[in-house]
Write a protein that holds these residues in place. Structure first.
Motif, mmCIF file in Angstrom:
data_model
loop_
_atom_site.group_PDB
_atom_site.id
_atom_site.type_symbol
_atom_site.label_atom_id
_atom_site.label_comp_id
_atom_site.label_asym_id
_atom_site.label_seq_id
_atom_site.Cartn_x
_atom_site.Cartn_y
_atom_site.Cartn_z
ATOM 1 N N TYR A 116 0.841 -1.193 0.000
ATOM 2 C CA TYR A 116 0.000 0.000 0.000
ATOM 3 C C TYR A 116 0.877 1.245 0.000
ATOM 4 C CZ TYR A 116 -3.278 -3.501 1.633
ATOM 5 O OH TYR A 116 -4.032 -4.639 1.741
ATOM 6 N N PHE A 117 0.328 2.335 -0.530
ATOM 7 C CA PHE A 117 0.991 3.631 -0.443
ATOM 8 C C PHE A 117 0.729 4.205 0.947
ATOM 9 C CE2 PHE A 117 -0.121 3.228 -4.962
ATOM 10 C CZ PHE A 117 1.130 3.404 -5.535
ATOM 11 N N ASN A 167 6.779 -7.150 4.318
ATOM 12 C CA ASN A 167 8.128 -7.329 4.864
ATOM 13 C C ASN A 167 8.941 -6.048 4.996
ATOM 14 O OD1 ASN A 167 8.274 -7.024 2.078
ATOM 15 N ND2 ASN A 167 10.129 -8.205 1.921
ATOM 16 N N GLY A 168 8.343 -4.898 4.744
ATOM 17 C CA GLY A 168 9.112 -3.668 4.882
ATOM 18 C C GLY A 168 8.556 -2.533 4.045
ATOM 19 N N VAL A 169 9.380 -1.495 3.877
ATOM 20 C CA VAL A 169 8.986 -0.321 3.103
ATOM 21 C C VAL A 169 10.021 -0.065 2.016
ATOM 22 C CG1 VAL A 169 7.669 0.790 4.939
ATOM 23 C CG2 VAL A 169 10.117 1.257 4.741
ATOM 24 N N GLN A 170 9.560 0.619 0.967
ATOM 25 C CA GLN A 170 10.443 0.952 -0.134
ATOM 26 C C GLN A 170 10.063 2.339 -0.645
ATOM 27 O OE1 GLN A 170 10.689 -2.065 -3.145
ATOM 28 N NE2 GLN A 170 12.262 -0.996 -4.288
ATOM 29 N N SER A 207 5.154 -2.130 11.247
ATOM 30 C CA SER A 207 4.731 -1.406 10.064
ATOM 31 C C SER A 207 4.172 -0.036 10.442
ATOM 32 C CB SER A 207 3.677 -2.223 9.308
ATOM 33 O OG SER A 207 2.594 -2.509 10.155
ATOM 34 N N TYR A 208 4.140 0.844 9.451
ATOM 35 C CA TYR A 208 3.546 2.166 9.635
ATOM 36 C C TYR A 208 2.040 2.043 9.445
ATOM 37 C CZ TYR A 208 8.305 3.880 9.095
ATOM 38 O OH TYR A 208 9.638 4.104 9.260
ATOM 39 N N ASN A 209 1.318 2.983 10.002
ATOM 40 C CA ASN A 209 -0.110 3.059 9.759
ATOM 41 C C ASN A 209 -0.280 3.651 8.360
ATOM 42 O OD1 ASN A 209 -2.782 4.081 9.525
ATOM 43 N ND2 ASN A 209 -2.971 4.130 11.740
ATOM 44 N N GLY A 224 0.767 7.537 7.488
ATOM 45 C CA GLY A 224 2.076 7.698 6.893
ATOM 46 C C GLY A 224 3.207 7.579 7.888
ATOM 47 N N ALA A 225 4.348 8.066 7.491
ATOM 48 C CA ALA A 225 5.547 8.038 8.337
ATOM 49 C C ALA A 225 6.038 9.474 8.511
ATOM 50 C CB ALA A 225 6.627 7.184 7.678
#
Length: 152
Positions: free
Chosen positions: A77-78, A105-108, A128-130, A134-135
């Protein structure tokens, strides 16, 4: 004679079943490529898909050079805030948009430059982020500046 007829009918039935299974399998593969999220960035439709457990990003534009690979696993997801894809620009290094996609498994990071879209590093994350909040911007800045440092 009855045995030959019986065998022939059974053979025809088995062949037709095997053809049906092949058709079902190809349909199942098509269905397994589900769109998990969409966004519009710079007027370009971006589609995140689940392709048999692997995340893929489809960019509906031929105007950009694309480099890198999606390394996250689906579903992906974005990251958003207020319902909009969260994006930060860094004009000092020529990055127009920095967005983040999150997978299992992570963010990109995905960077939009003048005529390029770059799939930036992948970071495995323990938590994980919500995806609706966002982050922090520091994560986006890290993706953009890490790219710049690695290239120059």
């Amino acid at each position: 004679m009855k045995k030959i007829i019986y065998t022939s009918i059974l053979s025809i039935f088995m062949i037709s079943c095997s053809k049906e299974n092949k058709n079902i399998s190809s349909e199942q593969i098509k269905k397994q490529k589900n769109i998990t999220d969409t966004a519009i960035v710079r007027g370009i439709l971006l589609e995140l898909t689940d392709s048999i457990g692997k995340g893929e990003l489809k960019i509906n534009s031929n105007n950009y050079k694309i480099s890198g690979k999606i390394k996250i696993t689906s579903p992906c997801y974005f990251l958003r805030r207020g319902g909009k894809v969260l994006s930060f620009s860094y004009p000092d290094i020529g990055v127009d948009h920095t967005i983040i996609i999150q997978g299992k498994n992570g963010v990109q990071g995905i960077l939009f430059k003048k005529d390029s879209i770059i799939y930036e590093d992948f970071f495995p994350t323990m938590s994980s982020y919500n995806i609706h909040e966002g982050a922090d911007e520091i994560v986006y800045q890290d993706f953009a500046h890490r790219f710049y440092k690695n290239r120059y």
